[in-house]
Structure formats: structure tokens, C-alpha cells
Write an enzyme that holds these catalytic residues in place. Structure first.
Site, PDB file in Angstrom:
ATOM      1  CB  SER A 110      -9.887   3.862  -5.523  1.00  0.00           C
ATOM      2  OG  SER A 110      -8.884   3.780  -6.492  1.00  0.00           O
ATOM      3  CG  ASP A 137     -13.270   5.247 -12.799  1.00  0.00           C
ATOM      4  OD1 ASP A 137     -12.190   5.851 -12.916  1.00  0.00           O
ATOM      5  OD2 ASP A 137     -13.483   4.380 -11.927  1.00  0.00           O
ATOM      6  CG  HIS A 169     -11.627   6.710  -9.664  1.00  0.00           C
ATOM      7  ND1 HIS A 169     -11.895   5.370  -9.876  1.00  0.00           N
ATOM      8  CD2 HIS A 169     -10.731   6.759  -8.648  1.00  0.00           C
ATOM      9  CE1 HIS A 169     -11.167   4.641  -9.022  1.00  0.00           C
ATOM     10  NE2 HIS A 169     -10.475   5.464  -8.264  1.00  0.00           N
TER      11      HIS A 169
END
Length: 417
Positions: free
Chosen positions: A234, A328, A359
Site C-alpha cells: 500500500s 483490490d 488489497h
């Protein structure tokens, strides 16, 4: 007498175990349940329904579950498909070095959609799932500006060095670092905001902080330089890609569901400043469960107006492994990976793209977290993913990540547990 066993009883959390039930009647219908309580007192559980075979045995590695938390043959299904009793909780091991997760395995007669204190199991046992192997040492790091935790494999080394980064919630998350150290890497789990005396909020990415961390790691007598690896997910993947572009020490980068542009915060490094693409938070959507779907708050990075915000991946001299979950819900990770790779020398990047994965792609043993509450957001955030596809992606990508780091940093020493 009915007996349920798990082999080995004590294991690393990313390693498979075998669950077996013996002593049942042929074709007997039973419910197998796994449960654990995390350090915050939250309970996670899974269950699956089976018919015993002709020998009165159930083995999830050989026998299909007819239903429950999953269906079909999944040797690790009871572990991989754990779900929180309380919505929006994510299973994260906090005390990585001090204790394992204790997973209780129980077998009940018949079909048990729910179980209460009055329901007595036919048999039970307990599995220990550790995030560090024997002899792995955790050392808190508070040196200069650097804050984090260093995980050292046993033995003199030298070992390959890796910096491990998580995302936009901040703090210090250590479970992946502990598992990597158990495979023979010296790993610095690095905090960069919302931890100790670091800034509470992320206002800019100061790349010199990460450069200091790289130098600190390479100075350690157990680290085999001259290069090191970085793993990031991320926001941490955004940082990792910038480190690969600007810091020559970084020779192997694992980018998990990140971006290839600065978002929300500028990057500063010496006399360089890369401006961010703003977040368009007014585009956020509430899901049917009331969570925030943030996928629309990211502007199209292909808009020429945002070209100055691109991380200059053409400067990368090392290798990058891009790991993408195609389901995601945070942002279009596959597009960002492809845009980054388009600017890199062809042999520098490799893309692993997983349909149905969300994700939060983590080591195997971490159940899918498709929605969770995180620091700094008023509502839970949707991460996406389908449980079975995500589980397969985690198992495959973890093997590839370890192989990639060993290939480009030199072999590591794996330990048994």
C-alpha cells in the site's frame, strides 16, 4: 475414542500443518471448528462440515468439506478462512516474538452452524502458530531518527538485509518481518509515522529518513551488503518504489498493491521535491456494509497534468517484483504496476497479478481481510478480495517473494519449527 490432531503441533504461521480426526463412525457427519483469540480479545473462528471416510477418519487435506467457511479440499482451510466474530476486525499478530497464536481445533458430532458453551466437542487439540522461529531475536530500534524493530536470525551470518514497510495506517507492524527473519533474512520493520515520537500524521515522505534506515541496516555486522531489499504494501509500496528509484543501496524491491505516483503527500529528498496527486475524497462510496470504498478517490494517473507526480522508475537499477490483487478495492494496483514497468528497463520488473485477490496480500496463514477499521478513518475501509482466490494468491506470492529476495540478495538460511 475420537481424536483430533494437528501436525506439527507447533509451527511457523506461514507453514502448512496437517489436521486429522480419527475414531469416528464411517460416513459420520461432523463439524470441525478452529478458533483463536487475538491480543485485543477478539475471537476469530472457522468451521467446516465433513463426512468421515470408511475408516472413520477426516483429513481436510484429502476429504472435501461439504460446506461451512469453505467447501472442497483445502488442507489449510480452517486456518485460512478464519473470520472475526466482530465485523471489520483484522487478524494481526502484535506480540510477534513473545507468544504464538493459539488455535483451538474441535470436532463436534453432526452439523453445528453455531456452537455455544453447552456444546461439548467429541475431541479437541491446540496448535501453536509462531511468527518467529527458534533463536530469532527482536531488537527495538531507536537510533537517530529511526524507529522500528530489528529481527535477527540465529547464528553469526552474514545474512541478506531487508526493510519491511506497511501502509497508511502508520504504527509498527512486525509479523511479516518476523516470518522473513525465520527464513534467514535480517529484517528491519520500519515505522515512519504514528509510532513512538514520530509525527502522528504523514505530511510528507522524507526520503532521507529511509536512506538513514538503509544505512543503519547495512552497518549491522550480521548484514551481508552491499545491497538490501525492501518489501512494502500500500503506502509502503509507494515508499519502496521511491527508495528503489533514488537509493543505490536498494537492489531488490517487493511492491505489493501500491501506486507509482505520489498521492496525498509530497516526496522530498535533498533538493528534489515530487508533488502529490490530491485525493478526491468526495468521490468515496459507501458499500452495502457501510464501509468506505476509496477506489474512486484516485485520479487517473495517465492524465498529463499529473506527470510530475510520477515516481521516476526509469532510474531504478535494481529489480522489482510487483504483486497485484486484481480485486483490490483500494485502488487500481495493476494499472500502477503497469505504468511503473513501462518506464523501467524490460528486465528490471516482474508482475505477479492475481484475479480475485484483494488489497491486503500477506503471508499465508493471514485470513482474507476484505474490510477493516484503520486509524485515521471515520468508517471501515473496503480492501476487496474473494476468500479462496485471495488465499491461493497469498500462498503463491509468498513463495515467489522469498525466492525473489534470495535470488537478488543471496541465499538465506531457513530454519525449522
Amino acid at each position: 475414542m475420537v481424536e483430533v490432531t494437528v501436525t506439527p503441533q507447533s509451527s511457523l504461521a506461514d507453514r502448512p500443518v496437517r489436521v486429522q480426526v480419527r475414531g469416528l463412525s464411517p460416513s459420520q457427519l461432523v463439524t470441525l471448528r478452529a478458533s483463536l483469540t487475538d491480543e485485543h480479545g477478539e475471537c476469530f473462528q472457522s468451521r467446516a462440515f465433513f463426512h468421515a471416510d470408511g475408516a472413520g477418519e477426516v483429513d481436510p487435506g484429502r476429504h472435501p468439506a461439504t460446506g461451512g467457511s469453505y467447501a472442497g479440499v483445502w488442507p489449510m482451510g480452517l486456518f485460512w478462512f478464519l473470520q472475526p466474530d466482530t465485523l471489520f476486525r483484522r487478524l494481526v499478530k502484535r506480540d510477534v516474538a513473545g507468544s504464538p497464536f493459539l488455535v483451538r481445533l474441535e470436532v463436534f458430532d453432526g452439523l453445528r452452524l453455531v456452537t455455544g458453551p453447552q456444546d461439548q466437542p467429541l475431541a479437541s487439540c491446540e496448535a501453536q502458530r509462531w511468527y518467529v522461529g527458534p533463536g530469532v531475536q527482536r531488537v527495538p530500534i531507536r537510533e537517530g531518527r529511526i524507529r522500528g524493530a530489528l529481527f535477527l536470525p540465529p547464528g553469526p551470518g552474514p545474512f541478506p538485509g531487508v526493510i519491511d514497510l506497511f501502509g497508511g495506517a502508520g504504527g509498527l507492524i512486525e509479523f511479516r518481518a518476523g516470518l522473513l527473519a525465520s527464513r534467514g533474512f535480517v529484517v528491519l520493520a520500519l515505522a515512519f509515522f504514528a509510532y513512538d515520537d514520530l509525527p502522528r500524521a504523514l505530511t510528507q515522505l522524507d526520503l532521507e529518513y529511509f536512506e538513514e534506515a538503509a544505512e543503519l541496516l547495512l552497518r549491522h555486522p550480521k548484514v551481508r551488503g552491499p545491497g538490501l531489499g525492501v518489501v512494502g504494501v500500500s503506502k509502503g509500496a509507494e515508499v519502496a518504489l521511491a527508495m528503489a528509484a533514488f537509493l543505490p543501496q536498494v537492489v531488490a524491491t517487493v511492491w505489493i498493491n501500491g501506486t507509482a505516483f505520489l498521492h496525498g503527500n509530497p516526496l522530498v529528498y535533498k533538493d528534489i521535491r515530487i508533488p502529490p496527486i490530491p485525493y478526491f475524497t468526495e468521490r468515496a462510496i459507501f458499500t452495502e456494509m457501510g464501509a468506505l470504498d476509496n477506489s474512486a478517490i484516485f485520479a487517473d494517473p495517465r492524465d498529463p497534468a499529473y506527470s510530475a507526480s510520477a515516481i521516476p522508475t526509469e532510474k531504478i537499477r535494481g529489480k522489482v517484483l510487483f504483486v497485484v490483487g486484481e480485486a483490490d478495492r483500494s485502488f487500481n494496483s495493476k494499472l500502477f504496476a503497469e505504468l511503473a514497468m513501462a518506464r523501467m528497463p524490460p528486465e528490471s520488473g516482474r508482475l505477479l497479478s492475481y484475479p480475485g485477490a484483494g488489497h491486503l496480500i500477506e503471508p499465508p496463514g493471514s485470513p482474507l481481510c476484505s474490510v477493516s477499521s484503520i486509524r485515521g478513518t471515520p468508517r471501515p475501509v473496503a480492501w476487496g478480495g474473494e476468500a479462496q482466490a485471495h488465499a491461493k494468491a497469498q500462498e503463491h506470492s509468498w513463495q515467489e517473494i522469498v525466492r525473489f529476495l534470495e535470488l537478488h540478495l543471496g541465499p538465506a538460511a531457513t530454519m525449522k519449527l
